[in-house]
Design a protein around this motif. Sequence first.
Motif, PDB file in Angstrom:
ATOM      1  N   GLU A   1       0.814  -1.227   0.000  1.00 57.48           N
ATOM      2  CA  GLU A   1       0.000   0.000   0.000  1.00 57.48           C
ATOM      3  C   GLU A   1       0.843   1.270   0.000  1.00 57.48           C
ATOM      4  O   GLU A   1       0.566   2.211  -0.741  1.00 57.48           O
ATOM      5  N   VAL A   2       1.894   1.313   0.815  1.00 61.15           N
ATOM      6  CA  VAL A   2       2.714   2.528   0.892  1.00 61.15           C
ATOM      7  C   VAL A   2       3.351   2.831  -0.473  1.00 61.15           C
ATOM      8  O   VAL A   2       3.395   3.988  -0.912  1.00 61.15           O
ATOM      9  N   ASN A   3       3.825   1.778  -1.170  1.00 60.00           N
ATOM     10  CA  ASN A   3       4.425   1.967  -2.490  1.00 60.00           C
ATOM     11  C   ASN A   3       3.375   2.360  -3.521  1.00 60.00           C
ATOM     12  O   ASN A   3       3.624   3.196  -4.400  1.00 60.00           O
ATOM     13  N   ALA A   4       2.187   1.747  -3.410  1.00 60.17           N
ATOM     14  CA  ALA A   4       1.105   2.046  -4.354  1.00 60.17           C
ATOM     15  C   ALA A   4       0.698   3.512  -4.244  1.00 60.17           C
ATOM     16  O   ALA A   4       0.543   4.214  -5.243  1.00 60.17           O
ATOM     17  N   ARG A   5       0.524   3.997  -3.002  1.00 56.82           N
ATOM     18  CA  ARG A   5       0.109   5.391  -2.796  1.00 56.82           C
ATOM     19  C   ARG A   5       1.167   6.364  -3.326  1.00 56.82           C
ATOM     20  O   ARG A   5       0.837   7.359  -3.959  1.00 56.82           O
ATOM     21  N   ARG A   6       2.434   6.064  -3.058  1.00 60.90           N
ATOM     22  CA  ARG A   6       3.515   6.940  -3.515  1.00 60.90           C
ATOM     23  C   ARG A   6       3.541   6.995  -5.043  1.00 60.90           C
ATOM     24  O   ARG A   6       3.641   8.065  -5.640  1.00 60.90           O
ATOM     25  N   ALA A   7       3.422   5.811  -5.688  1.00 69.14           N
ATOM     26  CA  ALA A   7       3.473   5.749  -7.149  1.00 69.14           C
ATOM     27  C   ALA A   7       2.287   6.480  -7.776  1.00 69.14           C
ATOM     28  O   ALA A   7       2.442   7.202  -8.768  1.00 69.14           O
ATOM     29  N   VAL A   8       1.093   6.329  -7.171  1.00 69.14           N
ATOM     30  CA  VAL A   8      -0.103   7.008  -7.697  1.00 69.14           C
ATOM     31  C   VAL A   8       0.021   8.516  -7.517  1.00 69.14           C
ATOM     32  O   VAL A   8      -0.320   9.297  -8.422  1.00 69.14           O
ATOM     33  N   ASP A   9       0.527   8.946  -6.362  1.00 75.72           N
ATOM     34  CA  ASP A   9       0.731  10.387  -6.132  1.00 75.72           C
ATOM     35  C   ASP A   9       1.664  10.982  -7.187  1.00 75.72           C
ATOM     36  O   ASP A   9       1.390  12.043  -7.753  1.00 75.72           O
ATOM     37  N   HIS A  10       2.776  10.297  -7.460  1.00 71.95           N
ATOM     38  CA  HIS A  10       3.730  10.775  -8.473  1.00 71.95           C
ATOM     39  C   HIS A  10       3.081  10.800  -9.853  1.00 71.95           C
ATOM     40  O   HIS A  10       3.301  11.733 -10.635  1.00 71.95           O
ATOM     41  N   ALA A  11       2.281   9.751 -10.147  1.00 67.65           N
ATOM     42  CA  ALA A  11       1.615   9.682 -11.459  1.00 67.65           C
ATOM     43  C   ALA A  11       0.645  10.844 -11.625  1.00 67.65           C
ATOM     44  O   ALA A  11       0.569  11.452 -12.696  1.00 67.65           O
ATOM     45  N   LEU A  12      -0.088  11.174 -10.565  1.00 66.65           N
ATOM     46  CA  LEU A  12      -1.062  12.271 -10.640  1.00 66.65           C
ATOM     47  C   LEU A  12      -0.377  13.626 -10.780  1.00 66.65           C
ATOM     48  O   LEU A  12      -0.894  14.525 -11.438  1.00 66.65           O
ATOM     49  N   ILE A  13       0.794  13.767 -10.159  1.00 65.47           N
ATOM     50  CA  ILE A  13       1.560  15.017 -10.311  1.00 65.47           C
ATOM     51  C   ILE A  13       1.953  15.188 -11.777  1.00 65.47           C
ATOM     52  O   ILE A  13       1.852  16.276 -12.345  1.00 65.47           O
TER      53      ILE A  13
ATOM     54  N   ALA B   1       1.700   4.821 -12.809  1.00 62.42           N
ATOM     55  CA  ALA B   1       2.132   4.347 -11.481  1.00 62.42           C
ATOM     56  C   ALA B   1       2.992   3.092 -11.616  1.00 62.42           C
ATOM     57  O   ALA B   1       3.990   2.928 -10.913  1.00 62.42           O
ATOM     58  N   LEU B   2       2.588   2.201 -12.516  1.00 61.28           N
ATOM     59  CA  LEU B   2       3.384   0.982 -12.738  1.00 61.28           C
ATOM     60  C   LEU B   2       4.766   1.322 -13.285  1.00 61.28           C
ATOM     61  O   LEU B   2       5.758   0.680 -12.942  1.00 61.28           O
ATOM     62  N   GLN B   3       4.833   2.359 -14.137  1.00 59.99           N
ATOM     63  CA  GLN B   3       6.138   2.815 -14.639  1.00 59.99           C
ATOM     64  C   GLN B   3       6.989   3.344 -13.492  1.00 59.99           C
ATOM     65  O   GLN B   3       8.185   3.083 -13.426  1.00 59.99           O
ATOM     66  N   GLU B   4       6.338   4.094 -12.573  1.00 56.77           N
ATOM     67  CA  GLU B   4       7.059   4.595 -11.386  1.00 56.77           C
ATOM     68  C   GLU B   4       7.657   3.446 -10.585  1.00 56.77           C
ATOM     69  O   GLU B   4       8.733   3.564 -10.026  1.00 56.77           O
ATOM     70  N   LEU B   5       6.901   2.345 -10.541  1.00 57.22           N
ATOM     71  CA  LEU B   5       7.349   1.188  -9.754  1.00 57.22           C
ATOM     72  C   LEU B   5       8.340   0.320 -10.529  1.00 57.22           C
ATOM     73  O   LEU B   5       8.816  -0.696 -10.008  1.00 57.22           O
ATOM     74  N   GLY B   6       8.578   0.688 -11.791  1.00 58.95           N
ATOM     75  CA  GLY B   6       9.537  -0.062 -12.610  1.00 58.95           C
ATOM     76  C   GLY B   6       8.990  -1.385 -13.094  1.00 58.95           C
ATOM     77  O   GLY B   6       9.728  -2.338 -13.321  1.00 58.95           O
TER      78      GLY B   6
END
Length: 199
Positions: free
Chosen positions: A166-178, A193-198
Amino acid sequence: MLAEVDQDHCLIDCAGVGYVVSCGARTLQRLPAPGDEATLHVHSQWSEDAGPRLYGFLTRDERRAFTTLLAIQGVGPKAALSVLDVLPPGELASAVAREDKSAVARANGVGPKLALRIVTELKGKSLGDPSFTPTAPGVHVEVAAPPAPSLTGEAVSALLGLGVAEVNARRAVDHALIRLGEDADLSAVIRAALQELGR
């Protein structure tokens, strides 16, 4: 995107990564044609021998009913999917309220004893949605429409269903929305978000 549909599962292509998702017959019948966008509410399980397994549903209520059924002793994923094939959440609630064991026993792999246990254990249980809570026969309950889920919540839920913490998912989604802005499409946010997570 829905890549293919098989007898007991489908293959979802999420940003170029294929995920095999086990589904009940009712869910598979109601999926769009392969090549179309598909949104599934996913429950993930992990076991030592089989690794991660994903189970997909078209509604949150179905996923919630599935996880509640899994908590009952003797009910595995296959039996839970079978129950929801013959009784969607609302009908399952009605059957429980009527103590209709025979309706539950129509599911493949569910005998009379297990049907009785399911009816007994679900009695008075809510799946978090008032529409599921069994009521007395003849009593009609009006259920207010739930508030529309937020884009962030939907995207995080999708990533959680894919096994992301969850912590990684929220961070990746936040970055994606920015990057994409608040008006972005859900599938675009998930891809970003998946790209953020590599992945």
